[in-house]
Design an enzyme around this catalytic site. Structure first.
Site, PDB file in Angstrom:
ATOM      1  N   SER A 142       0.894  -1.228   0.043  1.00 49.75           N
ATOM      2  CA  SER A 142       0.117   0.097  -0.181  1.00 49.75           C
ATOM      3  C   SER A 142       0.905   1.262  -0.195  1.00 49.75           C
ATOM      4  O   SER A 142       1.946   1.476   0.687  1.00 49.75           O
ATOM      5  CB  SER A 142      -0.735   0.133   1.135  1.00 49.75           C
ATOM      6  OG  SER A 142      -1.430   0.948   1.549  1.00 49.75           O
ATOM      7  N   TYR A 167      -2.456  -0.233   9.911  1.00 48.25           N
ATOM      8  CA  TYR A 167      -2.712  -0.937   8.651  1.00 48.25           C
ATOM      9  C   TYR A 167      -1.488  -0.548   7.960  1.00 48.25           C
ATOM     10  O   TYR A 167      -0.796  -1.851   7.095  1.00 48.25           O
ATOM     11  CB  TYR A 167      -3.880  -0.086   7.813  1.00 48.25           C
ATOM     12  CG  TYR A 167      -4.073  -0.435   6.434  1.00 48.25           C
ATOM     13  CD1 TYR A 167      -4.349  -1.670   6.101  1.00 48.25           C
ATOM     14  CD2 TYR A 167      -3.747   0.508   5.454  1.00 48.25           C
ATOM     15  CE1 TYR A 167      -4.658  -2.157   4.549  1.00 48.25           C
ATOM     16  CE2 TYR A 167      -3.650   0.086   4.031  1.00 48.25           C
ATOM     17  CZ  TYR A 167      -4.064  -1.007   3.743  1.00 48.25           C
ATOM     18  OH  TYR A 167      -4.059  -1.325   2.377  1.00 48.25           O
TER      19      TYR A 167
END
Length: 350
Positions: A142, A167
């Site tokens: 990501s 995350y």
């Protein structure tokens, strides 16, 4: 070729599986179908590929009524025993891991699920690739890994030691874990740092969905950082093209890599990390403007400060991805948003 694609009830995984099936490849799809967002949308994605909801049960192989070469399993990636059994049975060539617990903001209040899905689940995939060797493991990282970095554009040779959400930390951990297995067991691994993917069949928790639903209800949209946000919005078709180009090109050792000056995005092992984005950051207000144009309606705006865990800007340097694979994103935000609105209106009948 036979591909195992995780997250095939999810946004990106659905599109990747669909592309491969239309290309004529065999696909084994995995997804837990959790309730992080509307499960009906997940089932509808599966139905688009011929997997009927009524046939799905935990751990059972379901065969598509549309694509002969598509088999789907509902399973939790943290279930190592079932994972190993599927790898032993299916004997796949390439793994594309797109399943994860997504969402920066959700990780602030539900941290445990990120460890189970993104760490334990990914470890099980690595262990399965070790036990049943594959030609290539491609996995979703990501743009969030860049965290507190402010030097633009973000490049894979930048340090990523300062994540600002759990995350993001789990995605960096995935890259470290992948390198370890590339080094120890010679598994070719490639990580893809996605930059704000949007488009038809997208996730309802992402901005475009939230904006369109609020605008249609004549409710104000939440505009964080008072609109002073920039995102490298990337249309789903461009993302899928990049994923497939990478998957078809297994990672190889970098002969120029040296431990005296270690380059983070490659290795002496068969390991590689790429950014995958549009490489053209757009201001949030312009993104909203494209949506307003497509809807023919002006949004009411509630201007708010930057939310915890968010970063003010993202911008992908995709030079190496273009050089190595020929990747070339070509969908403008205006065109991509218009395509999303057309899908939304058709899908929801609004």
């Amino acid at each position: 070729m036979k591909y195992l694609v995780t997250g095939t009830a999810g946004f990106i995984g659905f599109h990747v599986a669909h592309y491969l099936l239309k290309r004529g490849d065999a696909v084994v799809g995995l997804d837990v179908i959790n309730d992080y967002y509307d499960v009906n949308l997940k089932y509808r994605r599966l139905e688009e590929c011929g997997i009927e909801k009524s046939q799905i049960s935990l751990g059972k192989a379901v065969h598509s009524n549309k694509y002969e070469a598509y088999t789907f399993y509902q399973m939790d990636l943290s279930d190592k025993e079932t994972m190993m059994a599927i790898f032993e049975k299916e004997k796949v060539d390439v793994v594309i891991n797109l399943a994860a617990q997504a969402g920066v903001r959700y990780s602030l209040t539900n941290p445990d699920v990120y460890i189970q899905a993104n760490i334990q689940g990914f470890l099980n995939i690595l262990e399965a690739c070790r036990a049943y060797p594959v030609k290539h493991l491609v996995y979703a990282s990501s743009s969030s890994v860049y965290g507190a970095n402010t030097k633009m554009p973000f490049a894979t040779n930048h340090n990523i030691d300062h994540p600002v959400s759990l995350y993001a930390a789990t995605k960096k951990a995935n890259e470290l874990m992948a390198h370890t297995y590339s080094h120890l067991f010679n598994i070719p691994t490639t990580g893809l740092r996605f930059f704000t993917v949007y488009g038809p069949w997208g996730r309802p928790d992402m901005a475009l969905f939230l904006f369109i639903e609020a605008i249609k209800k004549d409710e104000p949209i939440q505009v964080f950082n008072h609109g002073k946000m920039k995102r490298d919005f990337t249309y789903i078709d461009d993302i899928v093209e990049g994923i497939i180009r990478v998957a078809d090109r297994p990672a190889t050792p970098n002969p120029d890599w040296t431990g005296d000056n270690p380059e983070p995005g490659s290795s002496y092992a068969p390991f590689k990390v790429y950014n995958i984005g549009n490489s053209n950051p757009v201001e949030l207000m312009d993104y909203i403007g494209a949506l307003e144009k497509a809807l023919g309606k002006t949004a009411k705006k509630n201007m708010l400060p930057l939310q915890q865990g968010d970063v003010p800007a993202t911008y992908a340097d995709v030079t190496d991805l273009k050089r190595d694979t020929g990747y070339q994103p070509n969908t403008s935000v205006e065109d991509g948003v218009a395509k999303f609105v057309a899908w939304y209106n058709e899908f929801y009948g609004k």
